[in-house]
Design a protein around this motif. Structure first.
Motif, PDB file in Angstrom:
ATOM      1  N   GLU A 112      -5.834   5.530   3.357  1.00  0.00           N
ATOM      2  CA  GLU A 112      -4.725   6.466   3.210  1.00  0.00           C
ATOM      3  C   GLU A 112      -3.414   5.719   3.460  1.00  0.00           C
ATOM      4  OE1 GLU A 112      -5.407   9.595   5.949  1.00  0.00           O
ATOM      5  OE2 GLU A 112      -7.243  10.315   4.970  1.00  0.00           O
ATOM      6  N   PRO A 113      -2.305   6.106   2.780  1.00  0.00           N
ATOM      7  CA  PRO A 113      -1.024   5.428   2.979  1.00  0.00           C
ATOM      8  C   PRO A 113      -0.602   5.456   4.449  1.00  0.00           C
ATOM      9  CG  PRO A 113      -0.917   6.881   1.085  1.00  0.00           C
ATOM     10  CD  PRO A 113      -2.216   7.187   1.781  1.00  0.00           C
ATOM     11  N   ILE A 114       0.009   4.367   4.902  1.00  0.00           N
ATOM     12  CA  ILE A 114       0.415   4.233   6.304  1.00  0.00           C
ATOM     13  C   ILE A 114       1.903   3.937   6.349  1.00  0.00           C
ATOM     14  CG2 ILE A 114       0.131   2.855   8.407  1.00  0.00           C
ATOM     15  CD1 ILE A 114      -2.758   2.309   7.428  1.00  0.00           C
ATOM     16  N   VAL A 115       2.615   4.670   7.184  1.00  0.00           N
ATOM     17  CA  VAL A 115       4.063   4.474   7.320  1.00  0.00           C
ATOM     18  C   VAL A 115       4.334   3.096   7.917  1.00  0.00           C
ATOM     19  CG1 VAL A 115       6.151   5.282   8.468  1.00  0.00           C
ATOM     20  CG2 VAL A 115       4.529   6.926   7.512  1.00  0.00           C
ATOM     21  N   TYR A 116       5.291   2.396   7.296  1.00  0.00           N
ATOM     22  CA  TYR A 116       5.618   1.035   7.708  1.00  0.00           C
ATOM     23  C   TYR A 116       6.991   1.018   8.382  1.00  0.00           C
ATOM     24  CZ  TYR A 116       6.913  -3.904   7.177  1.00  0.00           C
ATOM     25  OH  TYR A 116       7.323  -5.180   7.412  1.00  0.00           O
TER      26      TYR A 116
END
Length: 459
Positions: free
Chosen positions: A298-302
């Motif tokens: 799942e996309p992960i905040v960077y």
């Protein structure tokens, strides 16, 4: 015609010189010096055969020697002596087979060719010597010098070795570090079967060990209200800030000493050593490797200011991206982050193959010295290498003490100790020991390694 023959003689002499560098004594045999040639050839064959045999048949023993500073010095010296001996043989071989009558240009060119050959001989051996000396520097810089002699069999009478693995994270807005990742590796000294017990960073009311720490916090660790909430990940830095918590222990050692004692009380295990990895330094290690490939589910905040996303899919992460892959809690929680951290460490371990390590050895060594701290003594390293060889071929299980099994705001520490005792008493090959409500949603057993990983965050 004479010039052509002279040219052929030079070519033959250079070929014999090269051959003598590859197999000592070849040129000596060519000119009839059979005794010297046979002796040189025999010595060379014995050295090469012993080296090849050791590389293929005695790898664990070699690894044990590779973490001993004295042996690393010896390796560096032997590499340089071998280079010097080979250069000497090559030069003498050329002297024996070179043509008697050469023009000045031919003499200079042949001497230059022999010089280049000597440089090619010296370069790899000098590199081996440098690797040995860099390794020695890593060992002496990272690992502690033990004043008490280590027994020949340090595991005698000990069924398990328990090592506290820490991931430390610092933040610009706060001084010191927080041990946001805490795992106890419990290793069976006979079989190598290993269980990894993960402790959440946000356990509250942590019982402190008997002594000044419990005197100050008789009802569990409370931190520094209202500035800190009093979580397990604060114990390390608190001990460093307040010397009276661990009297008689020097700066830099108070934090790990108190945290080891605290986690020993939580788990009921005798934790003898710790290894701490600074997460910022871990990013440098990954950059030195050329990045690490992971599958992000799942996309992960960077970034701290939500600069972007690490999008889903299989991709190679830079050190900075990998750091946020293991650090980010945006749109997730501590427990998902714990799972991502284990996925990341597993990926790094798999991808740190010998070719990658050799290619970036000095960068990796420098990053390791800045990122890793431990109280494991140098003298214990050969025994740990032997033990790690058992671990490599054994069962590895993982257990996380997370909700709903454990309420981190009001933990049942006696339940944690009972669970640990039950798991360690169960056969390593029994998957059911990890079944039930103690596992978070999405956890499965990894078929290749017997480990439990979080399917929901990476693969």
């Amino acid at each position: 015609m004479a010039a052509k023959q002279a040219g052929q003689s030079v070519a033959t002499s250079l070929a014999l010189t090269l051959g003598s560098a590859v197999l000592w004594g070849l040129a000596h045999l060519w000119v009839g010096r059979r005794v010297t040639g046979a002796l040189l050839m025999g010595i060379y064959v014995i050295l090469v055969a012993a080296t090849v045999t050791a590389l293929f048949k005695a790898q664990p023993e070699l690894l044990s020697l590779a973490v001993q500073p004295g042996w690393l010095w010896t390796l560096a010296l032997c590499a340089l002596l071998f280079a010097a001996a080979t250069v000497t043989v090559a030069i003498r071989s050329y002297q024996l087979v070179r043509p008697e009558a050469l023009s000045r240009p031919a003499r200079y060119l042949s001497a230059l060719a022999v010089g280049l050959l000597c440089a090619l001989i010296i370069a790899p051996m000098a590199y081996v010597a440098r690797l040995a000396l860099v390794s020695k520097h890593v060992v002496t810089s990272v690992f502690a010098r033990e004043t008490i002699p280590i027994p020949v069999d340090p595991w005698r009478g000990r069924e398990r070795v328990n090592i506290l693995l820490l991931g430390a994270d610092a933040a610009p807005a706060r001084p010191g570090v927080r041990t946001d990742s805490m795992t106890v590796a419990s290793i069976d000294t006979r079989t190598g079967d290993t269980v990894l017990f993960g402790l959440p960073r946000n356990l509250e009311h942590v019982p402190m060990p008997v002594g000044p720490a419990r005197d100050r916090f008789p009802y569990g660790f409370g931190g520094e209200p209202p500035y800190t909430p009093g979580l397990l990940n604060e114990v390390f830095q608190y001990a460093e800030d307040y010397p009276d918590m661990v009297p008689g222990v020097p700066t830099g050692h108070r934090g790990p000493t108190l945290l080891k004692r605290t986690v020993s009380d939580i788990t009921g295990l005798n934790i003898t050593n710790y290894v701490m990895l600074d997460m910022g330094g871990f990013a440098n290690i990954i950059d030195a490797m050329g990045g690490v490939k992971v599958t992000v589910k799942e996309p992960i905040v960077y970034g701290r200011q939500n600069e972007g996303l690490i999008s889903a899919g299989t991709r190679r992460l830079s050190g900075s991206e990998a750091l946020w892959f293991g650090r980010s809690r945006t749109d997730s929680d501590d427990y998902v982050r714990m799972g991502r951290q284990k996925c990341l460490l597993n990926a790094v371990a798999k991808q740190a193959d010998p070719v990658t390590v050799l290619r970036s050895f000095e960068k990796l060594a420098d990053a390791t010295m800045r990122a890793v701290s431990t109280d494991i003594p140098q003298a214990l390293l050969p025994n740990l290498i032997d033990l790690s060889d058992k671990v490599k071929n054994a069962e590895i299980r993982s257990f996380q003490f997370i909700p709903p099994l454990i309420n981190t705001a009001n933990p049942d520490y006696s339940l944690i100790r009972r669970k640990i005792s039950t798991i360690l008493a169960a056969p390593a090959a029994t998957p059911s020991t990890l079944a039930g409500p103690s596992l978070a949603k999405g956890v499965r057993r990894h078929p290749g390694h017997g480990a439990v990983i979080l399917d929901s965050v990476c693969r």
